[in-house]
Design a protein around this motif. Structure first.
Motif, PDB file in Angstrom:
ATOM      1  N   ALA A   1      -6.654   9.649 -11.993  1.00 24.08           N
ATOM      2  CA  ALA A   1      -6.453  11.093 -11.844  1.00 24.08           C
ATOM      3  C   ALA A   1      -5.389  11.361 -10.789  1.00 24.08           C
ATOM      4  N   ALA A   2      -5.364  10.531  -9.743  1.00 21.98           N
ATOM      5  CA  ALA A   2      -4.373  10.701  -8.682  1.00 21.98           C
ATOM      6  C   ALA A   2      -2.964  10.439  -9.212  1.00 21.98           C
TER       7      ALA A   2
ATOM      8  N   ARG B   1       5.264   2.836  -6.503  1.00 24.26           N
ATOM      9  CA  ARG B   1       4.301   3.345  -5.530  1.00 24.26           C
ATOM     10  C   ARG B   1       2.901   3.067  -6.047  1.00 24.26           C
ATOM     11  N   PRO B   2       2.088   2.279  -5.319  1.00 24.63           N
ATOM     12  CA  PRO B   2       0.749   1.950  -5.819  1.00 24.63           C
ATOM     13  C   PRO B   2      -0.230   3.108  -5.666  1.00 24.63           C
ATOM     14  N   ILE B   3      -0.812   3.537  -6.794  1.00 25.73           N
ATOM     15  CA  ILE B   3      -1.847   4.579  -6.779  1.00 25.73           C
ATOM     16  C   ILE B   3      -2.976   4.074  -7.673  1.00 25.73           C
ATOM     17  N   ALA B   4      -4.088   3.668  -7.073  1.00 22.62           N
ATOM     18  CA  ALA B   4      -5.139   3.000  -7.846  1.00 22.62           C
ATOM     19  C   ALA B   4      -5.881   3.965  -8.761  1.00 22.62           C
ATOM     20  N   ASP B   5      -6.012   5.211  -8.346  1.00 21.47           N
ATOM     21  CA  ASP B   5      -6.851   6.152  -9.079  1.00 21.47           C
ATOM     22  C   ASP B   5      -6.065   6.826 -10.206  1.00 21.47           C
TER      23      ASP B   5
ATOM     24  N   GLN C   1      -1.913  13.558 -11.143  1.00 21.70           N
ATOM     25  CA  GLN C   1      -1.577  14.677 -10.259  1.00 21.70           C
ATOM     26  C   GLN C   1      -0.256  14.424  -9.534  1.00 21.70           C
ATOM     27  N   ALA C   2      -0.015  13.177  -9.155  1.00 16.94           N
ATOM     28  CA  ALA C   2       1.249  12.855  -8.493  1.00 16.94           C
ATOM     29  C   ALA C   2       2.424  13.086  -9.443  1.00 16.94           C
TER      30      ALA C   2
ATOM     31  N   GLY D   1       0.809  -1.210   0.000  1.00 17.69           N
ATOM     32  CA  GLY D   1       0.000   0.000   0.000  1.00 17.69           C
ATOM     33  C   GLY D   1       0.842   1.260   0.000  1.00 17.69           C
ATOM     34  N   ASP D   2       2.141   1.133   0.256  1.00 14.17           N
ATOM     35  CA  ASP D   2       2.982   2.315   0.375  1.00 14.17           C
ATOM     36  C   ASP D   2       4.062   2.339  -0.703  1.00 14.17           C
TER      37      ASP D   2
ATOM     38  N   GLN E   1       2.396  15.297 -12.002  1.00 11.57           N
ATOM     39  CA  GLN E   1       2.519  16.748 -12.155  1.00 11.57           C
ATOM     40  C   GLN E   1       3.202  17.363 -10.946  1.00 11.57           C
TER      41      GLN E   1
END
Lengths: 336, 551
Positions: free
Chosen positions: B270-271, B264-268, B274-275, B240-241, B277
């Protein structure tokens, strides 16, 4: 008091039993199966049959439920179908993150909501009152995921002040004995890490706290308006008590009773994991965990996770009821 | 006055918080030899034999290597841990010459015994290891296991027969029947070489099955001690991290430019953007079509494209009349305005498909029957089939999904539905959430006409044509012995030139028989910050980061 607590705890048994049946039947009523979710386009009827058989999903539902009940009563919540880790282990990893986020969101909403509601009532029908009402209306009506995207765009992408995802910067390494990152940073004596964790908390806490903030502001305002007109306030003022003392000891304390109910309910909800907020901020808590489990048809995680969340909500409500007695001695718990 | 000042204290405090945050304004820039990549989820496990998901593969390919690899940016099989190979006994026996002097990251040698230890491990899996969610690729490529467990439902009989150590640097894989597609499949993460010593030490084969029947590894090999020969090694993994890889200092080949590679897991979606950017990650995969213009217009970001290695299909189920009538299937093909759909909904990243396999793959035939949009011809064909216009068809499409080959299925459906209506059909829409409702319905053979597709796993036409049409399947609902047999023959033929000819013939047969209408191949996109160089997008979803550097 003790009788009250025991009675409430006993009530937990039928609540959880009913809930477990509901969850059990509900997730099996959803079309599809873990096999389909696991393999996607690559699933074939044979592999689906094979996985269903191995997971015992081809047995009658009451057989499955009975087995689940037996396991659960021994605190065996099963193994996640996707990660193949015990559900209990995953709760242990995920729940602290949700607790930290909930506390941050609760602090945000209480520390701002109660003063805002109080002063709005004190300045009834002034510009301040209207503005605070406007803020609370905004907080209730704006969808969280939209607020989250806007907050991230302004404070992270445009201004570069805050991070957009996660619980801590990936380049910071601290041991995680408790999985409460703030506590872990303190234990490690690493102030840089502590500040980093706090920064990661700010935007999700504001997004998540927006609805409780609005609710608390409105309830506080209404309660203060009510209490202000009570006879005992007039008496207190008439006997010459300083306005500040009247406000703090009499108005606010009495107004806080309905507010504490709302705070308790809201905190209970916060602790059950903020599905949208945690997903949008890639925050590794209970909410994002359950969301993934539902889309994966990860039955053991959904069952175990929801049961856990239900226990938390019931306990928080119990604490709220107990706190009534502390705030207002006139209420006797378990009285006749 | 006093009361007013209290209100302003609250506002003042708020302002203070904002200022404090601004004061701590952060620099997200990471060290120049560290790259943070935004993945869509955590890996399931770091043991190739036990995974079938892309995010596990993305990490595993950095840690382990196979006997063969794919040339960067292509699906051509090239040497990796094996320097050369030779087939004999009519394609039933494959002898691999192994690279000398290679060591696993635990210091133990990579040699022929290690190769056989790996093959024997896979072949000897029992119990819940035979579950397709655990050993999907073994079962797809090699079939069953040494012990047949009728309860597991795994196929009986295996393509794998035995592995023989000829000498320290030569190993022979014996198969039960001739196969050529297995060579390309060895480039899959599921068949990468793992250290036998580390597997034994950290319990790679240990586990228990709980009441739910879920296999639960009790060893720490797949989570904490994955050991391969690749350019990176696992340093730490916090679910998760983040998952942190570091450069393998003893790598036999060119060492990785990056000293640290973090997933790094980011499911979304749009997120993730943004990460990127915000500089918290330096790259991510699976860019959504609607984000492409944002990335292109951002001076700090860049877009990379994968070569097309997928296909979008309008499937037809011949078990539901009148799809069993070739004229009706042809009418559907002539009635789909594929060019307009590709032009309108793929943001310039798609080409109209003429066959079920992508053109970059060997076996693609030049002279197949084509079906340019012609509604008049469709209506004529329907009448010739003796049907009364309009002909009612049930058209399935998925919701809540975006696949590389169909970013927005609803729009595809709407456009196809309109063009089919002009072609003499009456389209009855049937929408369902992609997974599992939609896929379940389609694969059970309930959908008459449906949107479907595939992204290839490895560079072999069997992974496209073979997956769909080598065996009878409910979703297509036909039994065409000629097609089944030519695809089986093409899979098993050891000589490449003969395989190419067989697949070309098969592709011509398929486009005549028309079990479905392939309509698009697309180039999926990845996004990086401008300072990331050296990343060569692979047609399959995963590739090495060893050539990547951060400027």
């Amino acid at each position: 008091m003790l009788r009250f607590v025991v009675r409430r705890l006993l009530l937990l048994v039928p609540i959880l039993l009913g809930l477990s049946i509901l969850v059990f039947v509900w997730i099996r009523a959803l079309p599809g199966s873990p096999a389909q979710a696991l393999l996607g386009e690559r699933a074939t009827p044979q592999t689906i049959h094979q996985i269903n058989h191995q997971y015992g999903l081809d047995k009658p539902i009451y057989v499955q439920y009975w087995r689940y009940l037996k396991e659960t009563s021994q605190l065996k919540l099963g193994t996640s179908i996707t990660t193949r880790q015990p559900v209990l282990t995953e709760i242990g990893q995920r729940f602290p993150a949700t607790v930290e986020l909930s506390i941050a969101a609760a602090l945000f909403s209480i520390l701002i909501g109660i003063p805002l509601g109080f002063f709005a009532a004190k300045r009834h029908r002034t510009v301040f009152d209207h503005v605070s009402l406007g803020i609370s209306l905004f907080g209730i009506s704006i969808p969280i995921f939209f607020l989250a995207l806007i907050l991230k765009y302004v404070f992270a992408v445009r201004l570069g002040w805050l991070p957009t995802v996660g619980q801590i910067s990936v380049l910071i390494n601290i041991p995680h004995p408790t999985n409460f990152y703030i506590l872990d940073a303190l234990l490690a004596g690493n102030m840089g890490a502590l500040w980093d964790v706090v920064q990661h908390l700010i935007l999700p806490a504001v997004a998540l706290g927006s609805i409780p903030l609005a609710v608390i502001t409105r309830i506080t305002r209404a309660a203060v308006l009510d209490v202000q007109n009570e006879d005992y306030i007039r008496t207190a003022r008439a006997k010459g008590l300083a306005p500040r003392i009247v406000d703090l000891r009499h108005v606010l304390r009495n107004a806080l009773l309905p507010v504490s109910t709302i705070v308790g309910l809201q905190v209970g909800l916060l602790l059950s994991g903020a599905i949208l907020t945690e997903t949008v901020f890639a925050y590794p808590g209970i909410g994002s965990w359950l969301r993934q489990a539902i889309s994966d048809r990860n039955y053991p995680v959904i069952q175990g996770g929801i049961l856990f969340v239900a226990i938390i909500v019931v306990f928080v409500n119990l604490l709220v009821d107990i706190s009534y007695g502390l705030i207002n001695p006139r209420i006797r718990l378990g009285g006749k | 006055m006093r009361k007013l000042s209290r209100a302003s204290i609250v506002l003042g405090l708020l302002a203070l918080v904002v200022v404090a945050v601004a004061y701590g304004a952060r620099s997200h820039k990471s060290a120049s030899d560290t790259l943070v990549f935004g993945s869509s989820a955590d890996p399931v496990a770091l043991d190739g034999a036990l995974i079938s998901d892309g995010e596990s593969g993305r990490v595993i390919i950095q840690i382990y290597e196979g006997l063969v690899a794919l040339k960067p940016g292509t699906t051509n099989v090239v040497p990796s841990l094996a320097t050369s190979w030779k087939a004999s006994a009519g394609g039933k026996s494959w002898t691999f010459s192994l690279r000398k002097g290679v060591k696993f990251s635990d210091g133990t040698p990579f040699n022929a015994s290690a190769v056989c230890a790996n093959f024997n491990r896979w072949y000897n899996f029992t119990g819940s290891f035979q579950n397709p969610s655990a050993t999907y690729y073994w079962q797809t490529v090699f079939g069953g296991f040494k012990t047949y467990d009728p309860k597991s439902g795994a196929p009986k009989g295996s393509l794998f027969k035995s592995c023989k150590v000829v000498n320290a640097s030569t190993a022979t894989i014996n198969l039960t029947s001739a196969s050529a597609s297995f060579l390309g499949a060895l480039s899959l993460p599921s068949f990468f070489m793992e250290s036998p010593t580390a597997m034994a030490k950290y319990g790679a084969n240990q586990g228990s099955v709980d009441a739910d029947g879920v296999f639960h590894p009790t060893g720490t090999y797949a989570t904490a001690h994955p050991t391969g020969t690749g350019p990176f090694m696992l340093q730490s993994w916090t679910r998760g991290d983040k998952l942190v890889l570091v450069r393998n200092p003893n790598y036999w080949g060119k060492p990785a430019h990056l000293s640290t590679l973090i997933f790094r897991p980011i499911a979304d979606n749009a997120a993730r953007l943004q990460a990127l950017q915000n500089g918290e990650i330096q790259g991510y995969d699976l860019v959504e079509p609607q984000d492409i213009s944002t990335i292109k217009s951002d001076g700090n970001l860049k877009l990379l494209s994968r070569p097309p290695f997928n296909v979008g299909i309008v499937g037809m189920n011949q078990s539901i009349a009148p799809m069993n009538n070739l004229k009706v299937r042809q009418a559907v093909a002539y009635g789909l305005d594929r060019q307009s759909v590709v032009n309108a909904f793929y943001g310039g990243r798609g080409v109209v498909a003429k066959e079920f396999q992508p053109p970059s793959l060997f076996g693609y035939a030049k002279n197949v029957k084509t079906y340019a949009y012609n509604p008049a011809k469709s209506r004529a064909l329907l009448k010739a089939a003796g049907l009364k216009l309009p002909v009612k068809i049930s058209f399935w499409y998925p919701t809540s999904v975006s696949r590389p080959y169909m970013p927005d299925p609803t729009k595809n459906f709407q456009a196809f539905s309109a063009s089919l209506t002009k072609a003499g059909f009456k389209v009855v829409p049937h929408a369902a959430p992609w997974n599992p409702d939609y896929l379940g319905g389609v694969q059970d053979g309930k959908a008459q006409v449906y949107l479907y597709g595939w992204t290839g796993d490895f560079g072999d036409p069997d992974d496209f044509d073979g997956v769909f049409f080598r065996t009878p399947q409910n979703q297509w609902g036909f039994h065409n012995k000629a097609i089944f047999s030519i695809l089986t023959k093409a899979r098993d033929e050891p000589t490449l030139s003969k395989r190419i000819a067989l697949y070309q013939q098969a592709n011509r047969m398929l486009m005549d028989f028309l079990p479905g209408v392939p309509y698009v191949h697309t180039s999926p996109a990845l996004a990086f910050t401008k300072n990331v160089t050296g990343y060569v997008p692979s047609p399959v979803d995963i590739q090495l980061f060893s050539s990547v550097s951060v400027g």
